[in-house]
Enzyme design. Sequence first.
Site: not given
Length: 475
Positions: A248, A282
């Site tokens: 990720e 993010c």
Amino acid sequence: MSIVSDMLIGGEWLPGSSRLPVHDPSDGSVISEIAVASEIECEAAVTAAADAQPSWAATAPRQRGEILRRAFELMTAEAEYLAELISKENGKVLADARGEVTYAAEFFRWFSEEAVRTPGDYREAPNGDKRILVTHYPIGPSLLITPWNFPAAMATRKLGPALAAGCTTILKPATETALTALAIVDILQRAGVPAGVVNVILPQPVGENINRILHDPRIRSLSFTGSTAVGSILLRQGADRVIRCSMELGGNAPFLVLSDADVDAAVTGAMLAKMRNGGAACTAANRFFVARNVEAEFTEKFASAMGKLRLGPGVHPDTDLGALVSNYERDKVADLVSDAVAAGATAVVGGSTPEGLGAFYPATVLAGVAQDAAILNSEIFGPVAPIVTVDSDDEAIELANNTNFGLISYVYSGNLGRALKAAERIESGMVALNRGVISDPAAPFGGVKMSGLGREGGFDGIHEFLEKKYIGFDL
Ligand code: ADP
């Protein structure tokens, strides 16, 4: 509750031979000193995870699920303590920290339910010559590396599925926010995780020690959340032994306000998409592409909402925007803003570092950002919103896709068909339509392009930690 600051290896909490301070970024004070793992302790963690693997894999899925369920209940009961710890070491405001604890605990609940749902299949081969039996088994000892921005949720999003799948684990949290990760591991211990199934280490130097662990043949998978730069180093290291890698990585989320959008709803969504976690996510909206006919109204209302946020230590109840995790992160954000302003953008609100102690940066809206401005190619990771004016959906989508990243996108439109059309054309693993937040433990989280590999949460999450086996046979 007392702060847990030791490392856990094979069920033993160990003080280590050296310690590292964890700071409160709002005033620089030391909260606690955490145990540092040496090469020998890293090796011991791998041995503990490898030794515990066969019995954990053989533990009934229901029993694994029930341990996770107890961990969910403990986390929920201790939510306020955890939220304060997160807020203290990370800097985020208490409201965000509380939201994170709820979200993080849900991963334990979701995967306690998924532990008993890993169906295989049994069928006849198309030409009738055999039966096809497909089943799953745990991939094996897994290394989990997490960042500082969601110190609880990033840990539970990996520990939950790994443990549900029957894998033993070595968790390597970010040193900046290690105390939260250690507290969660302590909860798992109290919930009944057997010795060696969860180990947590903070090696120094990080790079060398992690590299060595990734070259140990007993480690079978790596799940990493962090920067694309570190992720690609780890992919290269994992490649030597062809380790399963779930990644990720960074994002560069576009936020599209189409010409028929409800501007007030878009502003509410923008505040969530940009400001959750003070912009240090993010998933944070990083580039605002706003249709020309609504740009002035959107900018004015968004800047007004941003300007109302009160800056201060995250743990104070009247703070809306806390400190960034470190002065280093604060300076990175400040430099991006100065460069954008030097290149012609206007700071409608915010735009300068406040005087005084602490890693604070104010909520900032930049208008008139050029379509090729450098800030649009950087993950800001702070409370800064650059706005670019666009003349059509096509232009917005083209600009949205003009990046190496593809984690999440946000689209605001008054017409569902038009919004879905944009959602289908945008290159990202997730799209939020007329919403500012869509993260959900029950949904697959993950990116395309350089934003990552694999999915966490949802029905996919557990499969990152399972191998498939096909057995063919005649009756
Ligand atoms: P961020 O920008 O969020 O700090 P990083 O990718 O630097 O992202 O860090 C994410 C995690 O990766 C942290 O736990 C950090 O300690 C770890 N990390 C950083 N560098 C390395 C490396 N060379 N090898 C392994 N892990 C690393």
